[in-house]
Design an enzyme around this catalytic site. Structure first.
Site, PDB file in Angstrom:
ATOM      1  CB  SER A 101      -0.858  -0.015   1.262  1.00 27.47           C
ATOM      2  OG  SER A 101      -1.425   1.256   1.513  1.00 27.47           O
ATOM      3  CE1 TYR A 160      -5.152  -1.421   4.662  1.00 27.34           C
ATOM      4  CE2 TYR A 160      -3.681   0.400   4.158  1.00 27.34           C
ATOM      5  CZ  TYR A 160      -4.490  -0.636   3.736  1.00 27.34           C
ATOM      6  OH  TYR A 160      -4.619  -0.898   2.391  1.00 27.34           O
TER       7      TYR A 160
HETATM    8  N1  LIG Z   1      -8.668   0.367  -2.123  1.00 30.93           N
HETATM    9  C1  LIG Z   1      -7.491   0.975  -1.960  1.00 30.93           C
HETATM   10  O1  LIG Z   1      -7.377   2.196  -2.153  1.00 30.93           O
HETATM   11  C2  LIG Z   1      -6.292   0.198  -1.526  1.00 30.93           C
HETATM   12  C3  LIG Z   1      -5.088   0.896  -1.439  1.00 30.93           C
HETATM   13  C4  LIG Z   1      -3.946   0.205  -1.051  1.00 30.93           C
HETATM   14  C5  LIG Z   1      -4.022  -1.137  -0.775  1.00 30.93           C
HETATM   15  N2  LIG Z   1      -5.197  -1.800  -0.864  1.00 30.93           N
HETATM   16  C6  LIG Z   1      -5.183  -3.222  -0.541  1.00 30.93           C
HETATM   17  O2  LIG Z   1      -5.717  -3.971  -1.609  1.00 30.93           O
HETATM   18  C7  LIG Z   1      -6.352  -5.137  -1.106  1.00 30.93           C
HETATM   19  C8  LIG Z   1      -7.764  -5.215  -1.612  1.00 30.93           C
HETATM   20  O3  LIG Z   1      -8.454  -4.057  -1.211  1.00 30.93           O
HETATM   21  P1  LIG Z   1      -9.909  -3.648  -1.732  1.00 30.93           P
HETATM   22  O4  LIG Z   1      -9.922  -2.171  -1.790  1.00 30.93           O
HETATM   23  O5  LIG Z   1     -10.283  -4.429  -2.901  1.00 30.93           O
HETATM   24  O6  LIG Z   1     -10.786  -4.073  -0.443  1.00 30.93           O
HETATM   25  P2  LIG Z   1     -12.259  -4.673  -0.316  1.00 30.93           P
HETATM   26  O7  LIG Z   1     -12.660  -4.415   1.087  1.00 30.93           O
HETATM   27  O8  LIG Z   1     -13.138  -4.200  -1.419  1.00 30.93           O
HETATM   28  O9  LIG Z   1     -12.003  -6.227  -0.529  1.00 30.93           O
HETATM   29  C9  LIG Z   1     -11.296  -7.007   0.410  1.00 30.93           C
HETATM   30  C10 LIG Z   1     -11.726  -8.462   0.271  1.00 30.93           C
HETATM   31  O10 LIG Z   1     -11.029  -9.223   1.242  1.00 30.93           O
HETATM   32  C11 LIG Z   1     -11.946 -10.114   1.856  1.00 30.93           C
HETATM   33  N3  LIG Z   1     -11.547 -10.460   3.222  1.00 30.93           N
HETATM   34  C12 LIG Z   1     -11.410  -9.621   4.277  1.00 30.93           C
HETATM   35  N4  LIG Z   1     -11.128 -10.332   5.388  1.00 30.93           N
HETATM   36  C13 LIG Z   1     -11.057 -11.626   5.036  1.00 30.93           C
HETATM   37  C14 LIG Z   1     -10.813 -12.838   5.745  1.00 30.93           C
HETATM   38  N5  LIG Z   1     -10.586 -12.837   7.078  1.00 30.93           N
HETATM   39  N6  LIG Z   1     -10.823 -13.994   5.067  1.00 30.93           N
HETATM   40  C15 LIG Z   1     -11.082 -14.004   3.744  1.00 30.93           C
HETATM   41  N7  LIG Z   1     -11.328 -12.904   3.024  1.00 30.93           N
HETATM   42  C16 LIG Z   1     -11.322 -11.721   3.654  1.00 30.93           C
HETATM   43  C17 LIG Z   1     -13.257  -9.342   1.860  1.00 30.93           C
HETATM   44  O11 LIG Z   1     -14.362 -10.214   2.035  1.00 30.93           O
HETATM   45  C18 LIG Z   1     -13.230  -8.647   0.501  1.00 30.93           C
HETATM   46  O12 LIG Z   1     -13.778  -9.449  -0.504  1.00 30.93           O
HETATM   47  C19 LIG Z   1      -6.241  -5.043   0.414  1.00 30.93           C
HETATM   48  O13 LIG Z   1      -5.109  -5.771   0.837  1.00 30.93           O
HETATM   49  C20 LIG Z   1      -6.027  -3.564   0.638  1.00 30.93           C
HETATM   50  O14 LIG Z   1      -5.360  -3.318   1.847  1.00 30.93           O
HETATM   51  C21 LIG Z   1      -6.340  -1.154  -1.234  1.00 30.93           C
END
Ligand SMILES: NC(=O)c1ccc[n+]([C@@H]2O[C@H](COP(=O)([O-])OP(=O)(O)OC[C@H]3O[C@@H](n4cnc5c(N)ncnc54)[C@H](O)[C@@H]3O)[C@@H](O)[C@H]2O)c1
Ligand SMILES: NC(=O)c1ccc[n+]([C@@H]2O[C@H](COP(=O)([O-])OP(=O)(O)OC[C@H]3O[C@@H](n4cnc5c(N)ncnc54)[C@H](O)[C@@H]3O)[C@@H](O)[C@H]2O)c1
Lengths: 246, 250
Positions: B142, B155
């Site tokens: 991230s 985080y």
């Molecule tokens: N959206 C952003 O701006 C952003 C920025 C940097 C990093 N990220 C990272 O990218 C990744 C995906 O993020 P996103 O924005 O798609 O998030 P999101 O919340 O839309 O999706 C996350 C997914 O992970 C699943 N999940 C959470 N806990 C779980 C568990 N205990 N067991 C199984 N599945 C689980 C959720 O059900 C969901 O489907 C994450 O690691 C997030 O930290 C996102």
């Protein structure tokens, strides 16, 4: 895989007559791009290597120290090729001396080709890209954008410069549809590295356990030249078999 | 373009029922991979989105907090899919509180899913990959692997951890044919960020600082995922690719 498709694109690759530049240019061409090779002397052999595979490349013999001729060079390429979509600033030089005796003429030579020439090629080609709202610029950084090396202070200085001003350009041009990124190769088997590549200490420090071959950079060039990297800006992609993480 | 071809490969993508994970999983599948989706609940809708395009995906309902069930989950996927070539650790969670009030249970929750689960999935699948001398692991870092953010210390801690232990794994496994790299997405318009997008001031401040002048989308990550999952990145180890519209360079 249409994300990586370069059909209809024109790519300038400087220093593309041999080494890393040639390998990247070949792969850009395999992905569909038409290539303009800029080098001091583009050999028939190099062009034949493209033709053998049915790929399109034109050679432009040019010395990048001739700053005042950049506009006419780029205008000629634009006219000959019809457009310029991708610029790979790959030409580079290295001069080794202990820092205590590093001569000013070698310092200037390295800074001129590795940093200043890269900036002004970006500027000259960037104008065209800004106008059409699209462009992909890839500059060659190095592990010495991060580390100091030994007895190559001007090389380290120039590669640090490239990494940093690429971010400056990205800050100005990203919103105009022009991506500016760098590739930082680790230790690759080319003529430039012939003096140190076979040093076993390098392998000991490389997690992948081998040095890079020019082909190892090909995929990275295509990635940064294609739609696949449209939201990647000002980044330096390190291709080093893990050395920097060690 | 055979450098980016994933035909015959099996990819595990965690947290791929929605958001960035789903976007990346779809693109891996378009490049030829069979995808095993791990999420709390993989919906019929998600699977249908793959089938619509004629792509292969299987859902595995699993809570990544259940650390002691990783071996049986991975064994089951291996048995059903025939191999595991790519592991994309994407599942992640977010909890926001001012640092002075950050409750221990939320700290542990975030560290467990975002860092500990990623390490132990790498370990479990890594064993399979080491044995066959081939594997591509991609972990989600991230911007907060580099910066501290606001009111999200757990985080930031977890994403810093991911970036660093990915290098540790690369140092141990690169010579065994396994590449381990990270993707650091910038500010992406997904469900995880609904709170940020809704906060008018924060959302304006963020946009002003993105050189590309827009938030990212799941599609923006697709190419990075394919690149790091394919032969095209075979000499890239322990690296973090930032896909952030230029944020970090600003
Ligand atoms: N959206 C952003 O701006 C952003 C920025 C940097 C990093 N990220 C990272 O990218 C990744 C995906 O993020 P996103 O924005 O798609 O998030 P999101 O919340 O839309 O999706 C996350 C997914 O992970 C699943 N999940 C959470 N806990 C779980 C568990 N205990 N067991 C199984 N599945 C689980 C959720 O059900 C969901 O489907 C994450 O690691 C997030 O930290 C996102
Ligand atoms: N080989 C490595 O291990 C390594 C590592 C890090 C970075 N790099 C960088 O990658 C790039 C390519 O390196 P390489 O190893 O292929 O080197 P190389 O010496 O094999 O090729 C460099 C090319 O640049 C051309 N060139 C040099 N000066 C020029 C000028 N004034 N005008 C026009 N063309 C000129 C040369 O003719 C040659 O074709 C360089 O920028 C180098 O700094 C290489």
């Amino acid at each position: 895989m249409s994300l990586f498709d370069l059909k209809g694109k024109v790519a300038i690759v400087t220093g593309g007559n041999r080494g890393l530049g040639k390998a990247m240019a070949l792969e850009l061409a395999r992905s569909g791009a038409t290539i303009a090779l800029v080098d001091i002397k583009v050999s028939n052999e190099t062009l034949a290597d493209f033709e053998k595979e049915g790929l399109k490349a034109t050679g432009y013999d040019f010395n990048l120290t001739h700053f005042d001729e950049y506009s006419s060079l780029v205008a000629k390429i634009l006219k000959d090729q019809g457009s310029i979509d991708i610029l790979v600033n790959n030409a580079g030089v290295k001069k080794s001396h202990p820092a205590v005796e590093y001569p000013k003429n070698d310092w200037d030579f390295v800074m001129d080709i590795n940093a200043t020439a890269v900036f002004y090629m970006c500027q000259t080609v960037g104008k065209i890209m800004i106008e059409k709202g699209y462009g992909k610029i890839i500059n060659m950084a190095s592990l010495l954008s991060f580390q100091g090396g030994t007895t190559v202070p001007s090389y380290a200085a120039s590669k640090g410069a490239v990494m940093q001003f690429s971010k400056s350009l990205s800050n100005e041009w990203a919103s105009k549809g022009v991506n500016v990124n760098c590739i930082a190769p680790g230790n690759f088997n080319t003529e430039m590295s012939a003096d140190f590549i076979h040093n076993p200490k390098i392998l000991e420090r490389t997690p992948a356990g081998r040095w890079g071959e020019p082909e190892d950079l090909a995929g990275t060039a295509v990635y940064l030249a294609s739609k696949a990297s449209d939201y990647v800006n000002g980044h330096t992609l390190v291709v080093d078999g893990g050395i920097l993480g060690r | 373009m055979s450098l980016f071809d994933l035909k015959g490969k099996v990819a595990i993508v965690t947290g791929a029922n929605q958001g960035l994970g789903k976007g990346m999983a779809l693109e891996l599948a378009r490049c030829g991979a069979k995808v095993a989706i791990i999420d709390l609940k993989v919906s019929a809708e998600t699977i249908a989105d793959f089938e619509k395009e004629g792509l292969q995906a299987t859902g595995y309902d699993f809570n990544l907090a259940d650390f002691d069930k990783y071996p049986s989950l991975v064994a089951k996927i291996l048995k059903e899919q025939g191999s595991i070539d790519i592991l994309l650790n994407n599942a992640g969670v977010q909890k926001r509180h001012p640092a002075e009030d950050f409750p221990k249970k939320d700290w542990d929750f975030v560290m467990d899913i975002n860092a500990n689960a990623v390490f132990y999935m790498c370990q479990e699948v890594g064993k399979v990959m080491i044995e066959k001398g081939y594997g591509k692991i991609i972990n989600l870092a991230s911007l907060l692997s580099f910066q501290g953010g606001l009111t999200v210390p757990a985080y930031a801690a977890s994403k810093g951890a991911v970036m660093q232990f990915s290098k540790s794994l690369s140092n141990e496994w690169a010579s065994k044919g396994i590449t381990i790299n990270c993707i650091a997405p910038g500010y992406m318009d997904t469900e995880m960020n609904t709170a940020l997008v809704a906060d008018k001031t924060r959302s304006r401040q963020i946009l002003e600082r993105i050189p590309a002048g827009r938030w990212g989308t799941p599609e923006d990550l697709a190419g990075a995922a394919v690149f790091l999952a394919s032969k095209a990145s075979d000499y890239i180890n322990g690296h973090v690719i930032a896909v952030d519209g230029g944020w970090l360079g600003r």
